[in-house]
Design a protein around this motif. Structure first.
Motif, PDB file in Angstrom:
ATOM      1  N   ALA A  81       0.860  -1.195   0.000  1.00  0.00           N
ATOM      2  CA  ALA A  81       0.000   0.000   0.000  1.00  0.00           C
ATOM      3  C   ALA A  81       0.888   1.235   0.000  1.00  0.00           C
ATOM      4  N   GLY A  82       0.261   2.374  -0.137  1.00  0.00           N
ATOM      5  CA  GLY A  82       0.986   3.628  -0.076  1.00  0.00           C
ATOM      6  C   GLY A  82       1.590   3.847   1.306  1.00  0.00           C
ATOM      7  N   ASP A  83       2.303   4.942   1.453  1.00  0.00           N
ATOM      8  CA  ASP A  83       2.964   5.258   2.723  1.00  0.00           C
ATOM      9  C   ASP A  83       1.945   5.406   3.844  1.00  0.00           C
ATOM     10  N   PRO A  84       2.350   5.016   5.069  1.00  0.00           N
ATOM     11  CA  PRO A  84       1.449   5.182   6.219  1.00  0.00           C
ATOM     12  C   PRO A  84       1.077   6.652   6.418  1.00  0.00           C
ATOM     13  N   LEU A  85      -0.106   6.858   6.946  1.00  0.00           N
ATOM     14  CA  LEU A  85      -0.588   8.203   7.219  1.00  0.00           C
ATOM     15  C   LEU A  85      -0.395   8.526   8.689  1.00  0.00           C
TER      16      LEU A  85
ATOM     17  N   ASP B 245      -2.468  10.124  10.617  1.00  0.00           N
ATOM     18  CA  ASP B 245      -3.736   9.974  11.322  1.00  0.00           C
ATOM     19  C   ASP B 245      -4.104   8.494  11.386  1.00  0.00           C
ATOM     20  N   PRO B 246      -4.098   7.867  12.591  1.00  0.00           N
ATOM     21  CA  PRO B 246      -4.399   6.441  12.682  1.00  0.00           C
ATOM     22  C   PRO B 246      -5.796   6.079  12.160  1.00  0.00           C
ATOM     23  N   ASP B 247      -6.751   6.998  12.277  1.00  0.00           N
ATOM     24  CA  ASP B 247      -8.095   6.720  11.760  1.00  0.00           C
ATOM     25  C   ASP B 247      -8.099   6.671  10.236  1.00  0.00           C
ATOM     26  N   ALA B 248      -7.290   7.508   9.612  1.00  0.00           N
ATOM     27  CA  ALA B 248      -7.214   7.540   8.156  1.00  0.00           C
ATOM     28  C   ALA B 248      -6.403   6.363   7.618  1.00  0.00           C
ATOM     29  N   ASP B 249      -5.649   5.685   8.478  1.00  0.00           N
ATOM     30  CA  ASP B 249      -4.835   4.559   8.041  1.00  0.00           C
ATOM     31  C   ASP B 249      -5.680   3.466   7.387  1.00  0.00           C
ATOM     32  N   LEU B 250      -6.900   3.283   7.850  1.00  0.00           N
ATOM     33  CA  LEU B 250      -7.768   2.261   7.265  1.00  0.00           C
ATOM     34  C   LEU B 250      -8.149   2.574   5.817  1.00  0.00           C
ATOM     35  N   LEU B 251      -7.934   3.819   5.404  1.00  0.00           N
ATOM     36  CA  LEU B 251      -8.335   4.245   4.064  1.00  0.00           C
ATOM     37  C   LEU B 251      -7.228   4.125   3.023  1.00  0.00           C
ATOM     38  N   ARG B 252      -6.022   3.723   3.444  1.00  0.00           N
ATOM     39  CA  ARG B 252      -4.905   3.624   2.491  1.00  0.00           C
ATOM     40  C   ARG B 252      -5.165   2.539   1.448  1.00  0.00           C
ATOM     41  N   PRO B 253      -5.115   2.906   0.165  1.00  0.00           N
ATOM     42  CA  PRO B 253      -5.330   1.907  -0.896  1.00  0.00           C
ATOM     43  C   PRO B 253      -4.026   1.204  -1.272  1.00  0.00           C
ATOM     44  N   LEU B 254      -4.164   0.149  -2.057  1.00  0.00           N
ATOM     45  CA  LEU B 254      -2.988  -0.503  -2.614  1.00  0.00           C
ATOM     46  C   LEU B 254      -2.299   0.422  -3.607  1.00  0.00           C
ATOM     47  N   SER B 255      -1.009   0.268  -3.702  1.00  0.00           N
ATOM     48  CA  SER B 255      -0.239   0.956  -4.733  1.00  0.00           C
ATOM     49  C   SER B 255      -0.373   0.137  -6.022  1.00  0.00           C
ATOM     50  N   PRO B 256       0.071   0.663  -7.155  1.00  0.00           N
ATOM     51  CA  PRO B 256       0.075  -0.157  -8.375  1.00  0.00           C
ATOM     52  C   PRO B 256       0.879  -1.453  -8.187  1.00  0.00           C
TER      53      PRO B 256
ATOM     54  N   ARG C 263      -6.845  -1.434   1.995  1.00  0.00           N
ATOM     55  CA  ARG C 263      -5.776  -2.217   1.367  1.00  0.00           C
ATOM     56  C   ARG C 263      -6.026  -3.726   1.485  1.00  0.00           C
ATOM     57  N   ALA C 264      -6.629  -4.157   2.590  1.00  0.00           N
ATOM     58  CA  ALA C 264      -6.974  -5.573   2.748  1.00  0.00           C
ATOM     59  C   ALA C 264      -8.168  -5.930   1.863  1.00  0.00           C
TER      60      ALA C 264
ATOM     61  N   ARG D 125     -14.473 -26.383  10.456  1.00  0.00           N
ATOM     62  CA  ARG D 125     -14.541 -27.593   9.623  1.00  0.00           C
ATOM     63  C   ARG D 125     -13.983 -27.345   8.222  1.00  0.00           C
ATOM     64  N   GLU D 126     -13.962 -26.083   7.804  1.00  0.00           N
ATOM     65  CA  GLU D 126     -13.452 -25.770   6.477  1.00  0.00           C
ATOM     66  C   GLU D 126     -12.164 -24.957   6.602  1.00  0.00           C
ATOM     67  N   ALA D 127     -11.422 -24.901   5.505  1.00  0.00           N
ATOM     68  CA  ALA D 127     -10.233 -24.055   5.464  1.00  0.00           C
ATOM     69  C   ALA D 127     -10.662 -22.599   5.605  1.00  0.00           C
ATOM     70  N   VAL D 128      -9.796 -21.789   6.210  1.00  0.00           N
ATOM     71  CA  VAL D 128     -10.094 -20.377   6.402  1.00  0.00           C
ATOM     72  C   VAL D 128      -8.912 -19.549   5.901  1.00  0.00           C
ATOM     73  N   LEU D 129      -9.215 -18.595   5.040  1.00  0.00           N
ATOM     74  CA  LEU D 129      -8.232 -17.636   4.544  1.00  0.00           C
ATOM     75  C   LEU D 129      -8.495 -16.317   5.246  1.00  0.00           C
ATOM     76  N   VAL D 130      -7.467 -15.766   5.894  1.00  0.00           N
ATOM     77  CA  VAL D 130      -7.584 -14.496   6.603  1.00  0.00           C
ATOM     78  C   VAL D 130      -6.666 -13.482   5.924  1.00  0.00           C
ATOM     79  N   VAL D 131      -7.229 -12.342   5.521  1.00  0.00           N
ATOM     80  CA  VAL D 131      -6.446 -11.260   4.923  1.00  0.00           C
ATOM     81  C   VAL D 131      -6.361 -10.144   5.950  1.00  0.00           C
ATOM     82  N   GLY D 132      -5.147  -9.840   6.380  1.00  0.00           N
ATOM     83  CA  GLY D 132      -4.991  -8.855   7.440  1.00  0.00           C
ATOM     84  C   GLY D 132      -3.641  -8.183   7.437  1.00  0.00           C
ATOM     85  N   HIS D 133      -3.156  -7.899   8.657  1.00  0.00           N
ATOM     86  CA  HIS D 133      -2.040  -6.979   8.844  1.00  0.00           C
ATOM     87  C   HIS D 133      -0.990  -7.536   9.798  1.00  0.00           C
ATOM     88  N   ASN D 134       0.218  -7.052   9.617  1.00  0.00           N
ATOM     89  CA  ASN D 134       1.247  -7.233  10.629  1.00  0.00           C
ATOM     90  C   ASN D 134       1.104  -6.096  11.620  1.00  0.00           C
ATOM     91  N   PRO D 135       1.476  -6.247  12.876  1.00  0.00           N
ATOM     92  CA  PRO D 135       2.177  -7.402  13.425  1.00  0.00           C
ATOM     93  C   PRO D 135       1.269  -8.559  13.834  1.00  0.00           C
TER      94      PRO D 135
END
Length: 156
Positions: free
Chosen positions: A11-15, A17-28, A58-59, A95-105
């Protein structure tokens, strides 16, 4: 149970404002990473795999590259922890496989705990866009977590 952990793509550089961090889109670059990894995942995931994603833009964009139905789970946002991630995935009872898309750490800390890394307080390093595929199995009367695959965005 299979638990597949996918860190959001670049994604683009961190912002400031922690609230605005959720709005960061993916980069090309992140869009290309997500598409490559999604293509690999679609070759290996079962149709019944449950897909969960953080509400961060971004997620969401990363998981959308998969082209499958998914559920947005607020407790997968960057402000939540490992216990929230494992509860959302219903690990290890699902019972089924689970894919989780998230963040570090959080993702790296979950890996450290599940793989019983000596210092589980230190997150495993997960490259942006990478997938770590864990599998549980019964072994000697107990449940064991094994590493099934690790796929980086450059080798998917």
């Amino acid at each position: 149970m299979d638990l597949i952990i996918w860190r959001h793509a670049h994604a683009g550089d961190p912002l400031d404002d922690p609230d605005a961090d959720l709005l960061r889109p993916l980069s090309p670059k992140g869009e290309r990473q997500a598409a490559r990894v999604a293509a690999w995942l679609n070759k290996h995931l079962t149709d019944s795999t449950r897909v969960l994603a953080s509400p961060a833009v971004r997620a969401q964009q990363t998981v959308q590259a998969l082209g499958r139905a998914f559920k947005t789970v607020d407790t997968l946002s960057p402000s939540h922890g490992v216990d929230d991630l494992l509860a959302a995935a219903r690990f290890p009872r699902s019972r089924e496989a689970v894919l989780v898309v998230g963040h570090n750490p959080t993702l790296g800390l979950a890996l450290a705990r599940l793989l019983e890394v000596a210092d589980a307080a230190q997150p495993v390093v997960i490259k942006k866009g990478a997938v770590w595929w864990l599998r549980t199995r019964d072994r000697e009367g107990g449940e064991q977590v094994t590493l099934h695959a690790v796929i980086g965005p450059d080798n998917a």
